[in-house]
Design a protein around this motif. Structure first.
Motif, PDB file in Angstrom:
ATOM      1  N   GLU A   4      37.866  38.720  35.853  1.00  0.00           N
ATOM      2  CA  GLU A   4      36.620  38.482  35.115  1.00  0.00           C
ATOM      3  C   GLU A   4      35.911  37.214  35.574  1.00  0.00           C
ATOM      4  O   GLU A   4      34.681  37.165  35.589  1.00  0.00           O
ATOM      5  CB  GLU A   4      36.913  38.392  33.613  1.00  0.00           C
ATOM      6  CG  GLU A   4      37.291  39.725  32.984  1.00  0.00           C
ATOM      7  CD  GLU A   4      37.547  39.604  31.492  1.00  0.00           C
ATOM      8  OE1 GLU A   4      37.636  38.460  30.986  1.00  0.00           O
ATOM      9  OE2 GLU A   4      37.658  40.651  30.824  1.00  0.00           O
ATOM     10  N   ASN A   5      36.674  36.197  35.937  1.00  0.00           N
ATOM     11  CA  ASN A   5      36.060  34.907  36.257  1.00  0.00           C
ATOM     12  C   ASN A   5      35.818  34.677  37.741  1.00  0.00           C
ATOM     13  O   ASN A   5      35.030  33.813  38.098  1.00  0.00           O
ATOM     14  CB  ASN A   5      36.924  33.772  35.695  1.00  0.00           C
ATOM     15  CG  ASN A   5      36.836  33.675  34.192  1.00  0.00           C
ATOM     16  OD1 ASN A   5      35.849  33.200  33.655  1.00  0.00           O
ATOM     17  ND2 ASN A   5      37.867  34.146  33.509  1.00  0.00           N
ATOM     18  N   LEU A   6      36.504  35.462  38.615  1.00  0.00           N
ATOM     19  CA  LEU A   6      36.336  35.207  40.047  1.00  0.00           C
ATOM     20  C   LEU A   6      36.378  36.472  40.896  1.00  0.00           C
ATOM     21  O   LEU A   6      35.380  36.837  41.516  1.00  0.00           O
ATOM     22  CB  LEU A   6      37.413  34.219  40.529  1.00  0.00           C
ATOM     23  CG  LEU A   6      37.332  33.791  41.999  1.00  0.00           C
ATOM     24  CD1 LEU A   6      36.016  33.057  42.278  1.00  0.00           C
ATOM     25  CD2 LEU A   6      38.524  32.909  42.376  1.00  0.00           C
ATOM     26  N   PHE A   7      37.485  37.165  40.922  1.00  0.00           N
ATOM     27  CA  PHE A   7      37.716  38.180  41.946  1.00  0.00           C
ATOM     28  C   PHE A   7      36.720  39.338  41.913  1.00  0.00           C
ATOM     29  O   PHE A   7      36.352  39.876  42.962  1.00  0.00           O
ATOM     30  CB  PHE A   7      39.145  38.720  41.846  1.00  0.00           C
ATOM     31  CG  PHE A   7      40.211  37.691  42.127  1.00  0.00           C
ATOM     32  CD1 PHE A   7      39.992  36.655  43.024  1.00  0.00           C
ATOM     33  CD2 PHE A   7      41.447  37.751  41.485  1.00  0.00           C
ATOM     34  CE1 PHE A   7      40.974  35.710  43.295  1.00  0.00           C
ATOM     35  CE2 PHE A   7      42.436  36.820  41.739  1.00  0.00           C
ATOM     36  CZ  PHE A   7      42.198  35.791  42.645  1.00  0.00           C
ATOM     37  N   ASP A   8      36.281  39.746  40.721  1.00  0.00           N
ATOM     38  CA  ASP A   8      35.344  40.871  40.639  1.00  0.00           C
ATOM     39  C   ASP A   8      33.938  40.504  41.110  1.00  0.00           C
ATOM     40  O   ASP A   8      33.080  41.383  41.218  1.00  0.00           O
ATOM     41  CB  ASP A   8      35.256  41.397  39.200  1.00  0.00           C
ATOM     42  CG  ASP A   8      36.486  42.199  38.807  1.00  0.00           C
ATOM     43  OD1 ASP A   8      37.305  42.502  39.697  1.00  0.00           O
ATOM     44  OD2 ASP A   8      36.626  42.515  37.606  1.00  0.00           O
ATOM     45  N   HIS A   9      33.701  39.236  41.406  1.00  0.00           N
ATOM     46  CA  HIS A   9      32.344  38.782  41.736  1.00  0.00           C
ATOM     47  C   HIS A   9      32.217  38.242  43.158  1.00  0.00           C
ATOM     48  O   HIS A   9      31.167  37.712  43.524  1.00  0.00           O
ATOM     49  CB  HIS A   9      31.920  37.696  40.734  1.00  0.00           C
ATOM     50  CG  HIS A   9      32.155  38.080  39.307  1.00  0.00           C
ATOM     51  ND1 HIS A   9      31.400  39.019  38.650  1.00  0.00           N
ATOM     52  CD2 HIS A   9      33.107  37.672  38.416  1.00  0.00           C
ATOM     53  CE1 HIS A   9      31.846  39.159  37.412  1.00  0.00           C
ATOM     54  NE2 HIS A   9      32.886  38.356  37.251  1.00  0.00           N
ATOM     55  N   ILE A  10      33.289  38.344  43.940  1.00  0.00           N
ATOM     56  CA  ILE A  10      33.257  37.844  45.313  1.00  0.00           C
ATOM     57  C   ILE A  10      33.786  38.936  46.250  1.00  0.00           C
ATOM     58  O   ILE A  10      34.232  39.993  45.796  1.00  0.00           O
ATOM     59  CB  ILE A  10      34.084  36.545  45.460  1.00  0.00           C
ATOM     60  CG1 ILE A  10      35.550  36.775  45.030  1.00  0.00           C
ATOM     61  CG2 ILE A  10      33.451  35.408  44.650  1.00  0.00           C
ATOM     62  CD1 ILE A  10      36.465  35.579  45.226  1.00  0.00           C
ATOM     63  N   ALA A  64      43.886  42.961  48.474  1.00  0.00           N
ATOM     64  CA  ALA A  64      45.242  42.924  49.036  1.00  0.00           C
ATOM     65  C   ALA A  64      45.695  41.494  49.291  1.00  0.00           C
ATOM     66  O   ALA A  64      46.892  41.229  49.458  1.00  0.00           O
ATOM     67  CB  ALA A  64      45.292  43.731  50.337  1.00  0.00           C
ATOM     68  N   ASN A  65      44.743  40.560  49.345  1.00  0.00           N
ATOM     69  CA  ASN A  65      45.063  39.149  49.578  1.00  0.00           C
ATOM     70  C   ASN A  65      45.269  38.370  48.281  1.00  0.00           C
ATOM     71  O   ASN A  65      45.460  37.157  48.315  1.00  0.00           O
ATOM     72  CB  ASN A  65      43.947  38.491  50.390  1.00  0.00           C
ATOM     73  CG  ASN A  65      43.935  38.949  51.831  1.00  0.00           C
ATOM     74  OD1 ASN A  65      44.948  39.427  52.346  1.00  0.00           O
ATOM     75  ND2 ASN A  65      42.791  38.818  52.502  1.00  0.00           N
ATOM     76  N   VAL A  66      45.207  39.074  47.159  1.00  0.00           N
ATOM     77  CA  VAL A  66      45.369  38.426  45.848  1.00  0.00           C
ATOM     78  C   VAL A  66      46.809  38.613  45.371  1.00  0.00           C
ATOM     79  O   VAL A  66      47.321  39.736  45.347  1.00  0.00           O
ATOM     80  CB  VAL A  66      44.389  39.033  44.819  1.00  0.00           C
ATOM     81  CG1 VAL A  66      44.723  38.553  43.409  1.00  0.00           C
ATOM     82  CG2 VAL A  66      42.952  38.677  45.191  1.00  0.00           C
ATOM     83  N   HIS A  67      47.445  37.520  45.003  1.00  0.00           N
ATOM     84  CA  HIS A  67      48.831  37.575  44.525  1.00  0.00           C
ATOM     85  C   HIS A  67      48.916  36.886  43.160  1.00  0.00           C
ATOM     86  O   HIS A  67      48.542  35.717  43.022  1.00  0.00           O
ATOM     87  CB  HIS A  67      49.772  36.867  45.508  1.00  0.00           C
ATOM     88  CG  HIS A  67      49.708  37.434  46.898  1.00  0.00           C
ATOM     89  ND1 HIS A  67      48.745  37.040  47.808  1.00  0.00           N
ATOM     90  CD2 HIS A  67      50.473  38.370  47.520  1.00  0.00           C
ATOM     91  CE1 HIS A  67      48.924  37.700  48.944  1.00  0.00           C
ATOM     92  NE2 HIS A  67      49.971  38.517  48.793  1.00  0.00           N
ATOM     93  N   ILE A  68      49.397  37.622  42.168  1.00  0.00           N
ATOM     94  CA  ILE A  68      49.586  37.106  40.817  1.00  0.00           C
ATOM     95  C   ILE A  68      50.965  37.566  40.345  1.00  0.00           C
ATOM     96  O   ILE A  68      51.326  38.737  40.536  1.00  0.00           O
ATOM     97  CB  ILE A  68      48.494  37.628  39.853  1.00  0.00           C
ATOM     98  CG1 ILE A  68      47.108  37.187  40.340  1.00  0.00           C
ATOM     99  CG2 ILE A  68      48.731  37.117  38.430  1.00  0.00           C
ATOM    100  CD1 ILE A  68      45.953  37.752  39.526  1.00  0.00           C
ATOM    101  N   PRO A  69      51.768  36.688  39.748  1.00  0.00           N
ATOM    102  CA  PRO A  69      53.084  37.122  39.273  1.00  0.00           C
ATOM    103  C   PRO A  69      52.983  38.371  38.408  1.00  0.00           C
ATOM    104  O   PRO A  69      52.046  38.526  37.618  1.00  0.00           O
ATOM    105  CB  PRO A  69      53.580  35.909  38.468  1.00  0.00           C
ATOM    106  CG  PRO A  69      52.929  34.748  39.154  1.00  0.00           C
ATOM    107  CD  PRO A  69      51.556  35.242  39.547  1.00  0.00           C
ATOM    108  N   ASP A  70      53.961  39.252  38.563  1.00  0.00           N
ATOM    109  CA  ASP A  70      53.954  40.568  37.928  1.00  0.00           C
ATOM    110  C   ASP A  70      54.668  40.495  36.580  1.00  0.00           C
ATOM    111  O   ASP A  70      55.888  40.324  36.507  1.00  0.00           O
ATOM    112  CB  ASP A  70      54.648  41.579  38.838  1.00  0.00           C
ATOM    113  CG  ASP A  70      54.529  43.000  38.335  1.00  0.00           C
ATOM    114  OD1 ASP A  70      54.082  43.202  37.183  1.00  0.00           O
ATOM    115  OD2 ASP A  70      54.895  43.928  39.100  1.00  0.00           O
TER     116      ASP A  70
END
Length: 639
Positions: free
Chosen positions: A104-110, A115-121
């Motif tokens: 909501e704050n970054l990835f959907d707008h750039i 595939a380069n995004v990593h967030i703990p599961d």
């Protein structure tokens, strides 16, 4: 500023600190540095590997990065990200998940490759977490490590979710969250009981390997922990202190977050000062409390041995300074918060005329009036002023669900007792009960439930205001639209919020306004409500003559009090007045015992208020002034 002087100013600081006027300016600067790194890596045909944080702190940084992408063509095609942490367990599509937050704050707008995004599961089986964490570390290492890690800081001193007790060489792992951390998150989850007890987090050792680390902190609430992190001894009790060991770290703060650092809080200890009256008052009060002496007993030696020799030389002798400051503090004390009729008001905080003032007490939530200034409220009425109270929001998010059922059950029984048909109300009750039984954490209530919660708080506020002595036509419910979302996140302020405030002000034309100036309110409602009042007054002053004679007094709520040197009006309360104030607070039964959103203070609101008022009186007593049971404090806002 010469480098030598700067080093002297910052000698208590054990790592580099840069302070900006506000968080917007600071956030833009951090975003610029991230953008510069990305562009530099693009020119070298390399990836930029970023460690990212969540929470309120980096939101404006991400907003600026989105703007740079949208308006200036900044590309994120070469960016690889690793987020610090995630609650466990946590579904990625949950409102509170950090996946949702980042999207909501970054990835959907750039234009970043997902595939380069990593967030703990947060969905892993518990026995799969350890292997995931090892692989998370391995992925970072295979990319050559993090180029830049951005951090916030929790009030426990945690970075990521590395809570007190974390080891400096810790890696990515599953951790148990501190109780204060869970309390701080409770509003997002609809209660602390819904906050996960665990999280997956990068370790301090992982963070340390980044080639550059930027820790950001904004607002007064972070000031105490920032002082510990920057000036304190390295300790596992404050994990952020481990950053003192890094040669690649910088703290970026706004002025509020930096306010308790020595160079800002007690600057006379590290440099020569420009001794305006406010700083002089602050320093003398500090010296008296530091030494446990009344102000009038401070000596030249006390000044000289505690960093205040410059003040004694420039404005002394010390005893003359003592008398001046003592008199200034004494003149803040008044039993006449609306002004004392037919009295010399040259050394009083309020004007003598008009003898009977029109006053409005603005209350952001329906209980802030009596919690924060109930004694003064009652005294204004007792002394014959034309007092109004304006409840700016409904406060309907802060009522327990079972209270809704209890009140509707009462309504059903009452209607039945007077022979009214209860079928429709009974059906509505069954719908409410079904909804509440299946309600998810932080799910928005139905409109009917929100209405009942608002009615509960409205009737309590009426009861409290009547107890203070007001007639019903002097009790106003504004229901400002920005608040009425049914959820913790509110709308931005709109024209309707300001116009409703203008309409009420034009109706009353007050000579005196009291408004909540407690900007440490953890929910943010106080500062929004205050800014609406200021915006309304700034418009009105262009056309309305009465605004020129209207004074705006700020009070503080259940969270903090003004520092003694800031107080411009102190209203003493007798033991009986303390009890009357307590009784007014008790009218707000839905907020008694355990309120929905208590913050990190376990005390009931009436206990907080009494303790704070007694502490204010105690400080005046320690400084050598009269000893009172309690005091309510105010600062005048010049607009």
């Amino acid at each position: 500023m010469p480098r030598l002087n700067l080093l002297e100013e910052t000698r208590y600081e054990k790592l580099p600190v840069t302070v900006y006027p506000d968080q917007q300016i600071a956030s833009v600067e951090v975003a610029r540095r991230i953008a510069t790194l990305i562009k530099s890596k693009q020119q070298q045909n390399e990836n930029a590997v970023l460690g990212l944080a969540t929470g309120v702190t980096p939101i404006k940084v991400y907003a600026e990065l989105v703007r740079l992408h949208r308006d200036e063509g900044l590309s994120f095609k070469n960016v690889i990200t690793f987020n610090l942490d995630e609650y466990y367990p946590m579904k990625p599509d949950a409102v509170q998940s950090y996946v949702t937050f980042m999207n909501e704050n970054l990835f959907d707008h750039i234009d970043i490759d997902k595939a380069n995004v990593h967030i703990p599961d947060g969905t892993l089986d518990v026995d799969a977490v350890a292997a995931f964490c090892l692989n998370y570390e391995k992925q970072i290492e295979e990319l050559g490590g993090l180029d830049l890690q951005i951090l916030g800081i929790g009030r426990t001193g945690h970075i990521g979710f590395n809570e007190p007790g974390s080891a400096p060489n810790s890696g990515t792992r599953l951790v148990t969250l501190d109780d204060l951390t869970r309390s701080d998150a409770s509003r997002d989850f609809g209660g602390k009981e819904n906050v996960p007890t665990k999280a997956i987090t990068m370790g301090i050792g992982t963070i340390f390997k980044a080639r550059e680390i930027i820790l950001m902190a904004w607002n007064q609430k972070k000031a105490p922990i920032i002082k510990k992190a920057v000036e304190g001894e390295i300790s596992g009790e404050v994990p952020a202190t481990y950053l003192q060991l890094s040669d690649h770290v910088e703290f970026i703060l706004d002025e509020d977050a930096a306010s308790e650092l020595t160079r800002f809080d007690t600057p006379w200890l590290v440099k020569d000062c420009v001794w305006d009256n406010q700083l002089k008052k602050k320093a003398v009060i500090w010296l008296a409390l530091e030494l446990g002496k009344p102000i009038l007993k401070l000596t030249e030696e006390d000044y000289n041995t505690h960093g205040m020799a410059q003040l004694a030389v420039e404005q002394g002798p010390a005893y003359n300074i003592n008398i001046d400051i003592f008199n200034q503090i004494q003149h803040t004390i008044t039993g006449w918060p609306g002004g004392k009729p037919n009295a010399d008001d040259s050394q009083r905080p309020e004007r003598a005329n008009p003898a009977r003032k029109r006053s409005i007490v603005f209350s952001p939530h329906p209980d802030d009036d009596v919690i924060s200034m109930g004694g003064t409220f009652i005294r204004l009425v007792d002394q014959g002023h034309d007092v109004h109270v304006a409840y700016q929001t409904s406060g309907n998010t802060a009522v327990w669900d079972d209270d809704v059922l209890r009140y509707v059950e009462f309504a059903i029984d009452f209607n039945h007792s007077i022979g009214e048909d209860t079928a429709k109300l009974q059906g509505l009750y069954e719908e409410m009960r079904k909804f509440i039984d299946s309600k998810l954490p932080n799910q928005i209530d139905t409109q009917e439930i929100r209405n009942v919660k608002g009615f509960i708080r409205k009737t309590e506020a009426i009861s409290g205001a009547r107890y203070a002595g007001l007639q019903d036509d002097h009790i106003h419910f504004m229901a400002l639209p920005f608040y009425e979302t049914g959820k913790t996140k509110k709308n931005t302020v709109g024209e309707a919020d300001i116009q409703l405030t203008i309409d009420l002000l034009q109706k009353v034309k007050p000579q005196q306004i009291f408004a909540a100036g407690d900007f440490a309110d953890p929910h943010g409602t106080h500062i929004v409500c205050f800014n609406i009042i200021v915006a309304a007054l700034n418009r009105l002053k262009e056309t309305e003559e009465w605004v020129k004679d209207c004074w705006l007094w700020m009070y503080r709520g259940a969270w903090h009090e003004f520092a003694t040197h800031e107080i411009e009006m102190a209203v003493p309360l007798s033991p009986q007045e303390v009890i009357r104030k307590r009784n007014a607070i008790f009218k707000h039964q839905s907020q008694k015992d355990t309120p929905v959103f208590p913050g990190d203070d376990a005390r009931e609101f009436w206990v907080r208020a009494e303790d704070r008022n007694r502490d204010t009186a105690r400080l005046y007593d320690l400084l050598g002034l009269a000893e009172y049971e309690a005091m309510e404090a105010f600062v005048r806002f010049k607009f």
